[in-house]
Design an enzyme around this catalytic site. Structure first.
Site, PDB file in Angstrom:
ATOM      1  CB  THR A 213       2.134  -1.740   4.793  1.00  0.00           C
ATOM      2  OG1 THR A 213       3.285  -2.249   4.101  1.00  0.00           O
ATOM      3  CG2 THR A 213       1.395  -2.892   5.443  1.00  0.00           C
ATOM      4  CG  ASN A 214       2.775  -3.114  -0.225  1.00  0.00           C
ATOM      5  OD1 ASN A 214       3.575  -4.030  -0.091  1.00  0.00           O
ATOM      6  ND2 ASN A 214       3.169  -1.854  -0.434  1.00  0.00           N
ATOM      7  NE  ARG A 215      -3.338  -8.978   0.465  1.00  0.00           N
ATOM      8  CZ  ARG A 215      -3.940  -9.484   1.523  1.00  0.00           C
ATOM      9  NH1 ARG A 215      -3.259 -10.268   2.347  1.00  0.00           N
ATOM     10  NH2 ARG A 215      -5.201  -9.220   1.773  1.00  0.00           N
ATOM     11  CB  ALA A 280       5.313  -3.356  -2.986  1.00  0.00           C
TER      12      ALA A 280
END
Length: 410
Positions: A213-215, A280
């Protein structure tokens, strides 16, 4: 656009342990630009003094119909005529019964009967009193008479046990009131428009336990969805994983992966007027998702993951776009304008919101942002560092100006 700015709100407070919550609601309304006046029942004054409400609102409190320093007007009629919105909070079983039967036996109920403003009722009482057939009959009568009633919450009551009848928290009440007022206001800039927003960071599963995943916190997309609703739009929010509360009046469709998000966007894209792709979306996903947890190799060898690109959703939508205005986002750490301009052009976007997430106070997880708005054949517009809600308002104001949209009849 703030729905409460310069709005005259009369809050009618009746006597119950939840009366103190009315103070918090009043403060929140005032913070959003409303001028608030209070009418108290005699029972309410036993719980919270009139001076408390008067000090908070900086307005006179109506309690006694026969005590006035201005003989030129009738107390309840003057307040009723001043009122743009009336909120009965908390509304006890006694107050609900009196209003349902048209009684005007004190200043508060006389004002309720005299005003033509929209009236909102927030019941709060013991669960048995709430369930009593007489109370339910009275609530149905209020609805039949055109009042709008909020269903009370489930939770611990003053009596020491749980049940339905608890007054919702002021934040939830304000969100409900705001959405009700939006529905009553046909002149908002996005009235009649369908807005589709994506938010959050997608998750690409490696196995049943792990994912890539991402932030992204989803805060920017949620701010856009809330702002669009406040501007009158019918909003659908496609949300990847986040811990945020859904904005009032917004339909939320939860998704996990980039593929799920793509399918949801494609499904709803044709019907929307505006798409804001704030999510995102993972650029890569595992070629293979293991059905069992990946175990550490016995020889402690390095683990190699094979990744493949996910679908470029914005690029795909460029071929489907007919009447839609499409807004994309670009989170960069270098060459902000060059990278953003390339994305704007290659994906045929109408507006690109770019930010340099390497800068302090900008981008993921925080409550503030600073963005540059890029449009085809126009000079970039860079905002100041401000709240994400303020950035959302700037984005949507720019869209309205670019499109020339006017409020549409529902």
């Amino acid at each position: 656009m703030e729905i409460w700015k310069d709005c005259h709100v009369t809050v009618v407070v009746s006597g119950g342990i939840a009366s103190y919550k009315a103070l918090v609601l009043i403060r929140q309304l005032m913070k959003r630009g409303a001028t608030v006046r209070v009418a108290l029942t005699a029972h309410a004054a036993e719980f919270i003094t009139p001076l408390t409400f008067q000090t908070l609102t900086r307005q006179p409190v109506v309690l006694n119909e026969f005590t006035t320093s201005d003989p030129s007007h009738v107390v309840h009629v003057a307040l009723a005529d001043w009122t743009d919105v009336m909120v009965l909070v908390p509304a006890t079983a006694n107050l609900i019964a009196r209003v349902a039967n048209g009684l005007a036996d004190d200043a508060a109920t006389s004002t309720i009967l005299a005003t033509t403003a929209p009236k909102y009722v927030v019941p709060a009482m013991n669960s048995h009193m709430y369930a009593n057939p007489a109370t339910q009959r009275n609530l149905r009568q209020l609805v039949a008479d055109g009042l709008t009633v909020l269903t009370p919450a489930d939770g611990m009551l003053a009596e020491g046990y749980a049940g339905r009848g608890r007054m919702p928290e002021p934040e939830a009440i304000l969100a409900w009131l705001t959405d009700q007022q939006i529905q009553r206001t046909p002149s908002l800039p996005l009235t009649g428009r369908r807005v589709l927003v994506t938010a959050g960071g997608t998750r690409e599963a490696l196995d049943p336990v792990r994912y890539i995943t991402n932030r992204s916190s989803g805060k920017m997309g949620y701010a856009v969805a809330a702002a669009a609703r406040t501007m009158g739009a019918q909003v659908t929010l496609i949300s990847a994983a986040t811990h945020l509360r859904a904005p009032a009046g917004v339909q939320v469709l939860p998704v996990a992966s980039a593929a799920e998000l793509r399918d949801a966007v494609v499904t709803h894209f044709e019907a929307c007027d505006l798409l804001v792709m704030a999510a995102a979306v993972s650029d890569y996903r595992p070629v293979q998702t293991n059905q069992q947890k990946i175990k550490k190799p016995q020889d402690h060898a390095d683990l190699t993951l094979q990744l493949t690109e996910t679908t470029d959703i914005l690029k795909e939508l460029a071929t489907r776009k007919t009447h839609q205005y499409v807004v994309g986002f670009a989170a960069e750490t270098q060459n902000l304008l060059a990278n953003a301009q390339h994305k704007l052009t290659s994906k045929r976007l109408d507006l690109l919101v770019a930010n340099d997430v390497s800068q302090p106070g900008v981008g993921f997880n925080g409550d503030t942002n600073q963005v540059t708005l890029l449009r085809p054949d126009q000079a970039p517009l860079t905002t100041a560092l401000m709240s994400k809600r303020a950035v959302a308002n700037q984005i949507l104001t720019t869209v309205v100006a670019e499109t020339g949209w006017q409020p549409q009849p529902k």
